[in-house]
Design an enzyme around this catalytic site. Structure first.
Site, PDB file in Angstrom:
ATOM      1  N   HIS A 111     -74.239 -15.644 -10.440  1.00  0.00           N
ATOM      2  CA  HIS A 111     -73.212 -16.036 -11.408  1.00  0.00           C
ATOM      3  C   HIS A 111     -71.825 -15.720 -10.865  1.00  0.00           C
ATOM      4  O   HIS A 111     -71.625 -14.666 -10.250  1.00  0.00           O
ATOM      5  CB  HIS A 111     -73.404 -15.290 -12.734  1.00  0.00           C
ATOM      6  CG  HIS A 111     -74.656 -15.658 -13.462  1.00  0.00           C
ATOM      7  ND1 HIS A 111     -75.910 -15.237 -13.050  1.00  0.00           N
ATOM      8  CD2 HIS A 111     -74.857 -16.421 -14.578  1.00  0.00           C
ATOM      9  CE1 HIS A 111     -76.825 -15.714 -13.888  1.00  0.00           C
ATOM     10  NE2 HIS A 111     -76.210 -16.436 -14.815  1.00  0.00           N
ATOM     11  N   LYS A 136     -81.090 -20.278  -9.714  1.00  0.00           N
ATOM     12  CA  LYS A 136     -80.159 -20.454 -10.826  1.00  0.00           C
ATOM     13  C   LYS A 136     -78.757 -20.124 -10.323  1.00  0.00           C
ATOM     14  O   LYS A 136     -78.464 -18.981  -9.972  1.00  0.00           O
ATOM     15  CB  LYS A 136     -80.521 -19.534 -11.996  1.00  0.00           C
ATOM     16  CG  LYS A 136     -79.577 -19.685 -13.196  1.00  0.00           C
ATOM     17  CD  LYS A 136     -79.893 -18.657 -14.285  1.00  0.00           C
ATOM     18  CE  LYS A 136     -78.914 -18.789 -15.445  1.00  0.00           C
ATOM     19  NZ  LYS A 136     -79.070 -17.688 -16.423  1.00  0.00           N
ATOM     20  N   LYS A 282     -54.082 -41.696 -23.994  1.00  0.00           N
ATOM     21  CA  LYS A 282     -54.159 -43.079 -24.469  1.00  0.00           C
ATOM     22  C   LYS A 282     -53.275 -44.042 -23.694  1.00  0.00           C
ATOM     23  O   LYS A 282     -53.583 -45.242 -23.618  1.00  0.00           O
ATOM     24  CB  LYS A 282     -53.815 -43.143 -25.960  1.00  0.00           C
ATOM     25  CG  LYS A 282     -54.892 -42.573 -26.862  1.00  0.00           C
ATOM     26  CD  LYS A 282     -54.607 -42.872 -28.321  1.00  0.00           C
ATOM     27  CE  LYS A 282     -55.769 -42.477 -29.203  1.00  0.00           C
ATOM     28  NZ  LYS A 282     -55.589 -42.884 -30.610  1.00  0.00           N
ATOM     29  N   ASN A 303     -57.739 -46.695 -26.867  1.00  0.00           N
ATOM     30  CA  ASN A 303     -58.617 -45.593 -27.272  1.00  0.00           C
ATOM     31  C   ASN A 303     -60.059 -45.820 -26.833  1.00  0.00           C
ATOM     32  O   ASN A 303     -60.942 -45.044 -27.178  1.00  0.00           O
ATOM     33  CB  ASN A 303     -58.558 -45.367 -28.790  1.00  0.00           C
ATOM     34  CG  ASN A 303     -59.314 -46.421 -29.578  1.00  0.00           C
ATOM     35  OD1 ASN A 303     -59.544 -47.532 -29.099  1.00  0.00           O
ATOM     36  ND2 ASN A 303     -59.704 -46.081 -30.795  1.00  0.00           N
ATOM     37  N   ASP A 319     -58.411 -48.608 -33.041  1.00  0.00           N
ATOM     38  CA  ASP A 319     -57.710 -48.019 -34.187  1.00  0.00           C
ATOM     39  C   ASP A 319     -57.070 -49.102 -35.056  1.00  0.00           C
ATOM     40  O   ASP A 319     -57.162 -49.073 -36.281  1.00  0.00           O
ATOM     41  CB  ASP A 319     -56.616 -47.047 -33.720  1.00  0.00           C
ATOM     42  CG  ASP A 319     -57.177 -45.739 -33.202  1.00  0.00           C
ATOM     43  OD1 ASP A 319     -58.277 -45.357 -33.622  1.00  0.00           O
ATOM     44  OD2 ASP A 319     -56.514 -45.087 -32.370  1.00  0.00           O
ATOM     45  N   THR A 374     -38.965 -36.985 -38.887  1.00  0.00           N
ATOM     46  CA  THR A 374     -37.951 -36.995 -37.831  1.00  0.00           C
ATOM     47  C   THR A 374     -37.327 -38.390 -37.823  1.00  0.00           C
ATOM     48  O   THR A 374     -37.905 -39.344 -37.294  1.00  0.00           O
ATOM     49  CB  THR A 374     -38.574 -36.674 -36.458  1.00  0.00           C
ATOM     50  OG1 THR A 374     -39.279 -35.425 -36.554  1.00  0.00           O
ATOM     51  CG2 THR A 374     -37.501 -36.576 -35.387  1.00  0.00           C
ATOM     52  N   ARG A 377     -36.899 -40.753 -34.702  1.00  0.00           N
ATOM     53  CA  ARG A 377     -38.163 -41.301 -34.227  1.00  0.00           C
ATOM     54  C   ARG A 377     -38.622 -42.457 -35.116  1.00  0.00           C
ATOM     55  O   ARG A 377     -39.098 -43.483 -34.622  1.00  0.00           O
ATOM     56  CB  ARG A 377     -39.219 -40.192 -34.197  1.00  0.00           C
ATOM     57  CG  ARG A 377     -40.495 -40.567 -33.477  1.00  0.00           C
ATOM     58  CD  ARG A 377     -41.452 -39.388 -33.441  1.00  0.00           C
ATOM     59  NE  ARG A 377     -42.644 -39.702 -32.681  1.00  0.00           N
ATOM     60  CZ  ARG A 377     -43.742 -38.960 -32.663  1.00  0.00           C
ATOM     61  NH1 ARG A 377     -43.770 -37.830 -33.360  1.00  0.00           N
ATOM     62  NH2 ARG A 377     -44.792 -39.315 -31.954  1.00  0.00           N
ATOM     63  N   MET A 411     -54.038 -32.166 -44.013  1.00  0.00           N
ATOM     64  CA  MET A 411     -55.216 -31.953 -43.183  1.00  0.00           C
ATOM     65  C   MET A 411     -55.689 -30.504 -43.281  1.00  0.00           C
ATOM     66  O   MET A 411     -54.900 -29.587 -43.460  1.00  0.00           O
ATOM     67  CB  MET A 411     -54.880 -32.300 -41.723  1.00  0.00           C
ATOM     68  CG  MET A 411     -56.048 -32.181 -40.751  1.00  0.00           C
ATOM     69  SD  MET A 411     -55.538 -32.538 -39.052  1.00  0.00           S
ATOM     70  CE  MET A 411     -55.118 -34.276 -39.172  1.00  0.00           C
TER      71      MET A 411
END
Length: 494
Positions: A111, A136, A282, A303, A319, A374, A377, A411
């Site tokens: 390991h 291994k 993207k 996407n 999308d 904003t 934007r 969210m």
């Protein structure tokens, strides 16, 4: 095969978890002696065992918990061999000190918890000379390409080799090592108790990724992004493959923003047939595409990426059509049915989702106004799309037939937030919230209380995934399966 690791401090808990795993269908279990708080009673642990076992006892230098002497540790390993355990895991530096005896098979392991070293092949070659039944070799992935290096080694080895990378960047190799000949991979009993970085639970390995069904001819798909820890795309795509009986697996492929093209070049060895693409790739992903669909040309972002045989890759953006289809279905279901043509639509947000949806609405003949927290934007987006813009503080003064939230407000875990006050809603305003976790956001709840028709973000998420699935497989997506799987997944992560 999946080897499920048990690490507990008490013998009786090890025995209880071993029985529970056998009842859940586990075929091989690793008993980590170094986790025990008392001197290991190996005979007690392996007597009347319900499944074959791997006996392992890791030193602290190998990120284990063994606190006794090295002589005691090796004595415990020898006891397991004399007792007839199916496998004993022996580190490469002591392999010559623990001789072969009886029918117990030797897993000679190495390991590296810091990196995947440059001399990986040389290390493997030395281990093959230590009388192993199985080699291994497990390393830390510091870049996605490390997984490919280890899988190539597993694939070419004459001696059966368990090889994969630890950490989130190594998850690809944990899930695909069986495809390339690894005798087994490792999982943990519970997601709350991992024994190595990046280890998945037995439930995830079996119920989400169906590891034991992954064969050399299994097709591979995945989602590219960073971060991806909470992505639900693997859950729903793998559920769809399972429902349709398709021999395929869908993986989370965390790839940092820098070096995307180099990583994808290395991934070519894996023969991946399609990618879902999310932030931050993207736009960059278009460098790989041979052809773009109209939505990609319109938005400058993709996407989805599908392999075109020897002709390269086709980029698409699901999308946009998913969002527009979702809205059209909702409006047509209203009484009386309505259309997007001429509908006044207010889009909250000025990011990628807002750009895609607003652009699709304009193309469908809607009258669109965008607003964002904003303002520069939002103004730039309005100029690019040729639509109207209003200040965030004035959003409630806009009459809208359709309100679309493209911001993350509401969210999880911010469940008590909403981007729009309920008193601003018209009596028949269709409210579409692209947030899908939770499904019933505060905005959706308040809209329903006012009698407004609503559409949750789950519908758009499922429809965009369904369009990807159809491109990947050439078959209609099992929408109901994907929808219910997503709902269960959202409930599980909260």
């Amino acid at each position: 095969m999946i080897c499920v690791s048990i690490g507990r401090t008490r013998h009786k808990m090890v025995l209880a978890e071993h029985r529970a795993l056998a009842e859940r269908g586990a075929e091989l279990v690793e008993l980590r002696l170094d986790w025990l708080s008392h001197v290991p009673d190996v005979n007690r642990l392996i007597a009347d065992r319900p499944t074959p076992v791997v006996i392992t006892c890791r030193r602290r230098a190998d990120k284990g918990r063994w606190s006794g002497s090295e002589e005691q540790r090796q004595t415990a390993l020898r006891s397991a061999i004399v007792g007839g355990a199916e496998y004993v895991d022996i580190e490469d530096d002591i392999a010559k000190s623990v001789p072969r005896y009886g029918e117990t098979r030797r897993i000679v392991s190495h390991h590296n918890f810091d990196e995947t070293p440059d001399d990986l092949e040389e290390i493997h070659e030395r281990m093959c000379d230590l009388d192993p039944d199985i080699v291994k070799l497990v390393t830390m992935a510091n870049k996605p390409e490390d997984s490919v290096r280890l899988l190539k080694l597993v694939s070419s080895s004459e001696i059966p080799t368990i090889g994969f990378c630890m950490g989130e960047l190594g998850l690809t190799s944990r899930l695909l090592c069986g495809k390339y000949g690894s005798p087994f991979t490792y999982a943990t009993f519970s997601s709350e108790r991992t024994l190595a970085p990046g280890q998945l639970s037995f439930r995830e390995m079996t119920e989400t990724y169906h590891f034991d069904r992954v064969q050399p001819d299994t097709r591979v798909f995945g989602v590219l992004g960073d971060p991806l820890a909470h992505s639900l795309s693997p859950l729903i795509h793998n559920a769809a493959f399972d429902a349709d009986g398709i021999n395929a697996v869908y993986l989370p492929l965390r790839v940092p923003a820098h070096g995307l093209m180099k990583t994808l070049d290395e991934f070519e060895w894996l023969g991946i047939d399609g990618y879902s693409v999310t932030i931050p790739h993207k736009e960059t992903i278009l460098e790989l595409a041979s052809t773009n669909d109209p939505a990609v040309e319109q938005l400058g972002a993709a996407n989805t990426l599908c392999r075109l045989g020897d002709q390269g890759w086709a980029a698409s953006n699901t999308d946009l059509p998913a969002a527009i289809t979702t809205l059209k279905v909702a409006l047509e279901a209203d009484s009386p049915p309505r259309s997007l043509q001429g509908a006044k639509c207010l889009v909250l947000g000025a990011g990628g989702a807002a750009r895609a949806i607003a652009g699709g609405l304009i193309e469908a003949g809607a009258v669109v106004t965008v607003t964002g927290r904003t303002r520069p934007r939002a103004n730039a987006l309005a100029v690019d799309l040729g639509c109207q813009e209003t200040g965030w503080e004035n959003r409630g003064a806009q009459f809208a037939d359709v309100l679309i939230n493209c911001t993350p407000v509401g969210m999880h875990p911010n469940l008590d937030e909403s981007p729009f006050q309920p008193q601003w809603l018209g009596e028949n305003t269709l409210v579409f919230d692209t947030v899908y976790n939770p499904e019933n956001t505060l905005l959706i709840k308040q809209a329903r209380e006012r009698g407004c028709p609503t559409v949750s973000g789950i519908e758009m998420f499922i429809r965009q995934a369904a369009l990807q699935y159809e491109q990947f497989t050439g078959k209609p997506a099992p929408l109901d399966v994907m929808r219910e799987t997503l709902r269960r997944g959202i409930s599980a992560v909260r």
